[in-house]
Structure formats: structure tokens, C-alpha cells
Motif scaffolding. Structure first.
Motif, PDB file in Angstrom:
ATOM      1  N   VAL A 188      15.970 -18.021  20.574  1.00 17.07           N
ATOM      2  CA  VAL A 188      16.007 -19.372  20.004  1.00 17.07           C
ATOM      3  C   VAL A 188      17.434 -19.631  19.507  1.00 17.07           C
ATOM      4  N   VAL A 189      17.955 -20.778  19.895  1.00 17.23           N
ATOM      5  CA  VAL A 189      19.281 -21.184  19.404  1.00 17.23           C
ATOM      6  C   VAL A 189      19.042 -22.233  18.312  1.00 17.23           C
ATOM      7  N   HIS A 190      19.554 -21.969  17.134  1.00 12.50           N
ATOM      8  CA  HIS A 190      19.359 -22.893  16.006  1.00 12.50           C
ATOM      9  C   HIS A 190      20.619 -23.754  15.872  1.00 12.50           C
ATOM     10  N   LEU A 191      20.429 -25.058  15.899  1.00  9.85           N
ATOM     11  CA  LEU A 191      21.589 -25.952  15.865  1.00  9.85           C
ATOM     12  C   LEU A 191      21.372 -27.120  14.924  1.00  9.85           C
ATOM     13  N   ARG A 192      22.466 -27.798  14.628  1.00  8.77           N
ATOM     14  CA  ARG A 192      22.393 -28.977  13.782  1.00  8.77           C
ATOM     15  C   ARG A 192      23.040 -30.139  14.531  1.00  8.77           C
ATOM     16  N   ARG A 193      22.266 -31.214  14.671  1.00  3.62           N
ATOM     17  CA  ARG A 193      22.759 -32.363  15.442  1.00  3.62           C
ATOM     18  C   ARG A 193      22.313 -33.642  14.741  1.00  3.62           C
ATOM     19  N   ASP A 194      23.196 -34.607  14.637  1.00  4.11           N
ATOM     20  CA  ASP A 194      22.889 -35.881  13.975  1.00  4.11           C
ATOM     21  C   ASP A 194      22.241 -35.655  12.605  1.00  4.11           C
ATOM     22  N   GLY A 195      22.753 -34.644  11.880  1.00  4.19           N
ATOM     23  CA  GLY A 195      22.233 -34.387  10.533  1.00  4.19           C
ATOM     24  C   GLY A 195      20.865 -33.721  10.500  1.00  4.19           C
ATOM     25  N   ARG A 196      20.344 -33.314  11.671  1.00  7.30           N
ATOM     26  CA  ARG A 196      19.010 -32.679  11.704  1.00  7.30           C
ATOM     27  C   ARG A 196      19.096 -31.269  12.292  1.00  7.30           C
ATOM     28  N   ASP A 197      18.225 -30.373  11.805  1.00  6.00           N
ATOM     29  CA  ASP A 197      18.144 -29.032  12.391  1.00  6.00           C
ATOM     30  C   ASP A 197      17.242 -29.080  13.618  1.00  6.00           C
ATOM     31  N   GLU A 198      17.676 -28.427  14.688  1.00  2.00           N
ATOM     32  CA  GLU A 198      16.866 -28.391  15.912  1.00  2.00           C
ATOM     33  C   GLU A 198      16.865 -26.975  16.458  1.00  2.00           C
ATOM     34  N   GLU A 199      15.940 -26.725  17.392  1.00  4.61           N
ATOM     35  CA  GLU A 199      15.870 -25.407  18.044  1.00  4.61           C
ATOM     36  C   GLU A 199      15.899 -25.587  19.562  1.00  4.61           C
ATOM     37  N   LEU A 200      16.580 -24.676  20.218  1.00  4.24           N
ATOM     38  CA  LEU A 200      16.560 -24.629  21.687  1.00  4.24           C
ATOM     39  C   LEU A 200      15.932 -23.289  22.075  1.00  4.24           C
ATOM     40  N   HIS A 201      14.807 -23.338  22.761  1.00  3.43           N
ATOM     41  CA  HIS A 201      14.116 -22.121  23.209  1.00  3.43           C
ATOM     42  C   HIS A 201      14.523 -21.846  24.648  1.00  3.43           C
ATOM     43  N   CYS A 202      14.800 -20.584  24.954  1.00  3.34           N
ATOM     44  CA  CYS A 202      15.283 -20.282  26.308  1.00  3.34           C
ATOM     45  C   CYS A 202      14.948 -18.838  26.717  1.00  3.34           C
ATOM     46  N   ASP A 203      15.159 -18.547  28.007  1.00  2.00           N
ATOM     47  CA  ASP A 203      14.939 -17.180  28.497  1.00  2.00           C
ATOM     48  C   ASP A 203      16.119 -16.275  28.120  1.00  2.00           C
ATOM     49  N   PHE A 204      17.302 -16.859  28.189  1.00  3.53           N
ATOM     50  CA  PHE A 204      18.540 -16.122  27.889  1.00  3.53           C
ATOM     51  C   PHE A 204      19.484 -17.032  27.112  1.00  3.53           C
ATOM     52  N   VAL A 205      20.368 -16.431  26.313  1.00  2.00           N
ATOM     53  CA  VAL A 205      21.447 -17.198  25.677  1.00  2.00           C
ATOM     54  C   VAL A 205      22.770 -16.641  26.179  1.00  2.00           C
ATOM     55  N   VAL A 206      23.704 -17.540  26.499  1.00  2.00           N
ATOM     56  CA  VAL A 206      25.049 -17.074  26.845  1.00  2.00           C
ATOM     57  C   VAL A 206      26.020 -17.649  25.810  1.00  2.00           C
ATOM     58  N   GLY A 207      26.692 -16.768  25.103  1.00  2.00           N
ATOM     59  CA  GLY A 207      27.675 -17.180  24.082  1.00  2.00           C
ATOM     60  C   GLY A 207      29.012 -17.395  24.757  1.00  2.00           C
ATOM     61  N   CYS A 208      29.381 -18.673  24.898  1.00  2.00           N
ATOM     62  CA  CYS A 208      30.692 -19.045  25.479  1.00  2.00           C
ATOM     63  C   CYS A 208      31.445 -19.820  24.409  1.00  2.00           C
ATOM     64  N   ASP A 209      31.309 -19.390  23.150  1.00  2.00           N
ATOM     65  CA  ASP A 209      31.784 -20.207  22.033  1.00  2.00           C
ATOM     66  C   ASP A 209      33.119 -19.751  21.465  1.00  2.00           C
ATOM     67  N   GLY A 210      33.893 -19.063  22.270  1.00  2.00           N
ATOM     68  CA  GLY A 210      35.268 -18.774  21.882  1.00  2.00           C
ATOM     69  C   GLY A 210      35.364 -17.747  20.757  1.00  2.00           C
ATOM     70  N   PHE A 211      36.592 -17.436  20.383  1.00  2.00           N
ATOM     71  CA  PHE A 211      36.856 -16.365  19.414  1.00  2.00           C
ATOM     72  C   PHE A 211      36.191 -16.628  18.058  1.00  2.00           C
ATOM     73  N   HIS A 212      36.166 -17.915  17.631  1.00  2.00           N
ATOM     74  CA  HIS A 212      35.631 -18.234  16.300  1.00  2.00           C
ATOM     75  C   HIS A 212      34.158 -18.642  16.336  1.00  2.00           C
ATOM     76  N   GLY A 213      33.495 -18.410  17.480  1.00  2.00           N
ATOM     77  CA  GLY A 213      32.096 -18.835  17.610  1.00  2.00           C
ATOM     78  C   GLY A 213      31.135 -17.965  16.812  1.00  2.00           C
ATOM     79  N   VAL A 214      29.824 -18.264  16.940  1.00  2.00           N
ATOM     80  CA  VAL A 214      28.811 -17.554  16.153  1.00  2.00           C
ATOM     81  C   VAL A 214      28.028 -16.528  16.982  1.00  2.00           C
ATOM     82  N   SER A 215      28.103 -16.598  18.301  1.00  2.00           N
ATOM     83  CA  SER A 215      27.229 -15.772  19.148  1.00  2.00           C
ATOM     84  C   SER A 215      27.464 -14.279  18.955  1.00  2.00           C
ATOM     85  N   ARG A 216      28.740 -13.889  18.957  1.00  2.00           N
ATOM     86  CA  ARG A 216      29.058 -12.461  18.841  1.00  2.00           C
ATOM     87  C   ARG A 216      28.440 -11.869  17.573  1.00  2.00           C
ATOM     88  N   ALA A 217      28.420 -12.674  16.510  1.00  2.00           N
ATOM     89  CA  ALA A 217      27.938 -12.191  15.214  1.00  2.00           C
ATOM     90  C   ALA A 217      26.421 -12.013  15.196  1.00  2.00           C
TER      91      ALA A 217
END
Ligand code: FAD
Ligand code: DHB
Length: 389
Positions: free
Chosen positions: A136-165
Motif C-alpha cells: 500500500v502506498v500512502h499519499l496526500r493529495r488535495d489535502g486528503r490522505d489516500e491509499e494506492l493498493h498494488c502488486d508491487f511498488v517501485v521507488g523512483c523518488d530520487g535521493f531524497h525520496g521516501v521509498s528507500r526508508a
């Protein structure tokens, strides 16, 4: 929201992966914290290896690249008041193409949106969960919390991203090196005075002459790591560029209004492995190279080319071989680029000013690489990109 592959980050890695998955009939959603306007104008890399150009062309993203990209068959090394050309294409049969990263990003976004692809801008991912079985990917969009459910997650969020953590402590190993200098980069409304890139080694520091179009120049200066851009008014930048680049009799650079300027730190960084459970990491999220070898964007594209094929195999018949091999296969190219980028950086920058031995070694290396076809070929084949590593 639900999709097959959740992708964090709309840089070259995330966008290309989404494009490749679409071509295999696999659904994805790209979540990007910044606006479309911001990512399409973020000024970064400019050099595409032959393999990256081939990938963009083969997957239908080559039309504008073919019209506007500038094919270069050599680079110039300038030092000790001399200029030497490394004839890359003559030595390797391959070439590089100068085409801004933001143009690659624009082309990818346009292609994804035209195909009905889902890219959510200004959607900030703050946490990943369920990576062992049901991500599950937890995100915030338009001031609301949302979830994205998926089979796999790919972290392509650069050096300062959250995926690695999101990977538990103790799983990943980090290898890194920092440098006591940074690059001050400018974009200038000035016709390039050259038709190939110049990498200049000078006693006051490294300088690089690059370009974006027949009207726009892109130039870089080595500066101390803690330098403040406010201390670099335009005239100081041009004076320093003149000092470091105008070292060959009769050669002058073209000046013009500076459109953008920024300072970027230099870093070498790798995290291993590039995968944990159902999380895969790609691009700057798992490895950074100093920009001297022009490898960062190319590595990001090479990572996701592997992932695209691996997910295609998994969704076709459940084959896990390519997914299991992803980290090991990608890391071979990553470490080749790490070594090359470190080598180019060490050869061309002013290192320890108090170490005359080091300076002599640099001169010896530069002289060797510009006189020995064997050594020049090593530089050239790395710079244009090795097909197999
Ligand atoms: P990025 O482009 O960094 O994309 C990551 C994306 O993730 C960003 O859009 C970011 O906003 C988003 N993101 C981050 N956190 C979150 C979050 N929590 N939620 C949602 N989204 C998030 N490379 C080359 O190959 N050749 C060159 O000539 C070259 N020159 C360079 C010159 C400079 C000055 C710089 C700075 C870099 C250069 N590079 C070069 C490196 C290249 O720009 C990077 O390697 C490349 O951008 C990596 O792509 P990426 O998709 O992995 O990451
Ligand atoms: C550019 C950037 C690089 O890091 C490099 O090695 C060559 C060119 C550029 O932005 O044009």
C-alpha cells in the motif's frame, strides 16, 4: 485506488517504467509530489548514451529527440593550455546525444497522458506498507490522505525520496563518498562557441562547456562544497569561466544573459540490494554518481529497462527469474558507472591544493588518455555507454 505497479516519482525512471509497463499491457499509477510544470522545467542532465537513445527510439519516444537532439561524436579535454579531442565514435562506433533531461521528461509525460496513463502530480507519498505481501502506498493529495493498493511498488523518488526508508533497518548496505566540491551550473542565452563538449582541468578548478540548443549554452564550474550562490554574481561567473576555459590561444567563449544558476553537491552513493520483498528501487533513489561522467539519467533508464522486462515476464507467466536477478544485474552497470564517474571526477577536478604529487598524477593521467588510443578507448566506451556490463 488500485493498480498493478505503483510508481513513486515522475522523473526519468518512474515515467519510463510506466511507459514500458503500458507497452506490455501492465497498469501503473505514477505519484509525484511536485507539479507537472515543475518537473517539466527542472534543469538537470543533458547527455544521453547511445543505449538510452536506442531505448527511447525503440519505444516510440524518439521523434522530437531525433529532430532536436544533437549527436556528438567526440569530446574535448582541455588542460595545460592544450586542447585534445577524444574521438568517441571513431574509437567505439557509438555516439552520445545532447538533449535536456527536462525534454525527455516532457516527451514521456506527453506520451503517457496521450495513452490514458495515470500520473498524479502534487501527490506526496509519505509511507509504504504491506511490502511483504500486499503493498500500500500512502499519499496526500488535495489535502486528503489516500491509499494506492498494488502488486508491487517501485521507488523512483530520487535521493531524497521516501521509498528507500521503507526497508527495515539492517537490510540495506550503503556505500558512499562525498567530495569537498560542488558544481555551479548556469544556463545562458548564448550560442555555444563549440560543437562538442569541453571538459577543462585548470589549476583554479574544473569547468565544463555544454549546450542545450544552437542558441543556449550550459556551463559548469567547480566550486567549494559550501559555496553560496549569492556570492556568484553573473560577472564573477563569466570571469571564472573565461579564466578556466580560455586557455587555448585564440579561443573565446560566447557570453549572454544567464537564465538560471544553481549549485549542486557532488556525491557517490550506492545502496544494495536494490529490492526488498515487493519493493523495487531504481535510479537516484538507490545510486548517485558525481555528474562528471554524465551517467545519472542513463543509469536510471537502464534500471527501469530491466524492471520493465522483469514485470512483463512475471505478469505473462509468473516467471520470477528476472525479478529475482534485478538487483544483481543492475548493480553491475551501477558499479561500472560508479568507477567511471569517480575516475573522471578525480582526473578533472582540483583535488587537494596542498598536494603537488596529486596534481602531477592528474597531469600524467590526462596526458596518457589523450595520447594512448588504448586508454582513450576506455574513456570513450564508458562515456558512450557499454551495451553489456
Ligand atoms: P529524479 O529525476 O530525481 O526523480 C525523482 C522524482 O521523485 C522527482 O520528480 C521528485 O519530485 C519525486 N519525489 C521525491 N520524493 C517524492 C515523494 N515522497 N512522493 C512523490 N514523489 C516524490 N545524468 C546524466 O545521465 N547525464 C548528465 O549529463 C547529468 N548531468 C547532471 C547535471 C546536474 C546539475 C544534476 C543535478 C544531475 C545530472 N545528472 C546527469 C543526473 C540526473 O539528473 C539524475 O540521475 C536523474 O534525474 C535521475 O532520475 P530519477 O528518475 O531516478 O530521479
Ligand atoms: C552535462 C552535464 C554533465 O554532467 C556532463 O558530464 C556533461 C554535460 C549537461 O548538463 O549538458
Amino acid at each position: 485506488m488500485r493498480t498493478q505497479v505503483g510508481i513513486v516519482g515522475a522523473g526519468p525512471a518512474g515515467l519510463m517504467l510506466s511507459h514500458l509497463l503500458h507497452r506490455h499491457g501492465i497498469s501503473s499509477v505514477v505519484l509525484e509530489s511536485r507539479s507537472r510544470e515543475y518537473v517539466e522545467h527542472r534543469l538537470r542532465a543533458g547527455v544521453l548514451e547511445q543505449g538510452s537513445v536506442d531505448l527511447l527510439r525503440e519505444t516510440g519516444l524518439g521523434a522530437r529527440l531525433d529532430r532536436e537532439g544533437m549527436r556528438h561524436e567526440g569530446i574535448e579535454l582541455r588542460f595545460d593550455g592544450e586542447s585534445h579531442r577524444v574521438p568517441m565514435t571513431e574509437l567505439t562506433g557509438r555516439a552520445i546525444t545532447v538533449y535536456g533531461q527536462q525534454e525527455v521528461v516532457k516527451d514521456m509525460i506527453a506520451a503517457r497522458l496521450a495513452a490514458g496513463g495515470k500520473i498524479h502530480f502534487e501527490a506526496e507519498v509519505h509511507r509504504l506498507s504491506g511490502l511483504e505481501s500486499a503493498p500500500v502506498v500512502h499519499l496526500r493529495r488535495d489535502g486528503r490522505d489516500e491509499e494506492l493498493h498494488c502488486d508491487f511498488v517501485v521507488g523512483c523518488d530520487g535521493f531524497h525520496g521516501v521509498s528507500r526508508a521503507a526497508v527495515p533497518d539492517g537490510v540495506l548496505r550503503t556505500y558512499e563518498r562525498t567530495y569537498p566540491f560542488a558544481w555551479l551550473g548556469i544556463l545562458a542565452a548564448a550560442a555555444p562557441a563549440v560543437h562538442e563538449l569541453i571538459y577543462a582541468h585548470h589549476e583554479r578548478g574544473f569547468a565544463l562547456y555544454s549546450m542545450r540548443s544552437p542558441e543556449i549554452s550550459r556551463l559548469y564550474l567547480q566550486v567549494p562544497a559550501d559555496e553560496d550562490i549569492a556570492d556568484w554574481p553573473d560577472e564573477r561567473i563569466w570571469a571564472e569561466l573565461r579564466t578556466r576555459l580560455e586557455t587555448v590561444p585564440g579561443w573565446t567563449l560566447n557570453e549572454g544573459p544567464i537564465l538560471e544558476k544553481a549549485i549542486t553537491p557532488l556525491r557517490s552513493f550506492v545502496v544494495e540490494p536494490m529490492q526488498w520483498q515487493r519493493l523495487y528501487l531504481a535510479g537516484d533513489a538507490v545510486h548517485i554518481v558525481p555528474p562528471t561522467g554524465a551517467k545519472g539519467m542513463n543509469l536510471a533508464l537502464a534500471d527501469v529497462a530491466l524492471l520493465g522486462a522483469a514485470f512483463a515476464a512475471w505478469y505473462a507467466d509468473g516467471g520470477t527469474g528476472l525479478l529475482d536477478d534485478y538487483s544483481r544485474t543492475a548493480l553491475r552497470r551501477v558499479w561500472r558507472a560508479q568507477q567511471f564517474s569517480w575516475w573522471m571526477t578525480s582526473m578533472l577536478h582540483r583535488l587537494d591544493a596542498d598536494d603537488p604529487y596529486e596534481a602531477k598524477l592528474q597531469s600524467a593521467t590526462l596526458r596518457y588518455v589523450t595520447t594512448s588510443p588504448a586508454y582513450a578507448t576506455s574513456l570513450a566506451e564508458n562515456y558512450v555507454g557499454l551495451p553489456e556490463v
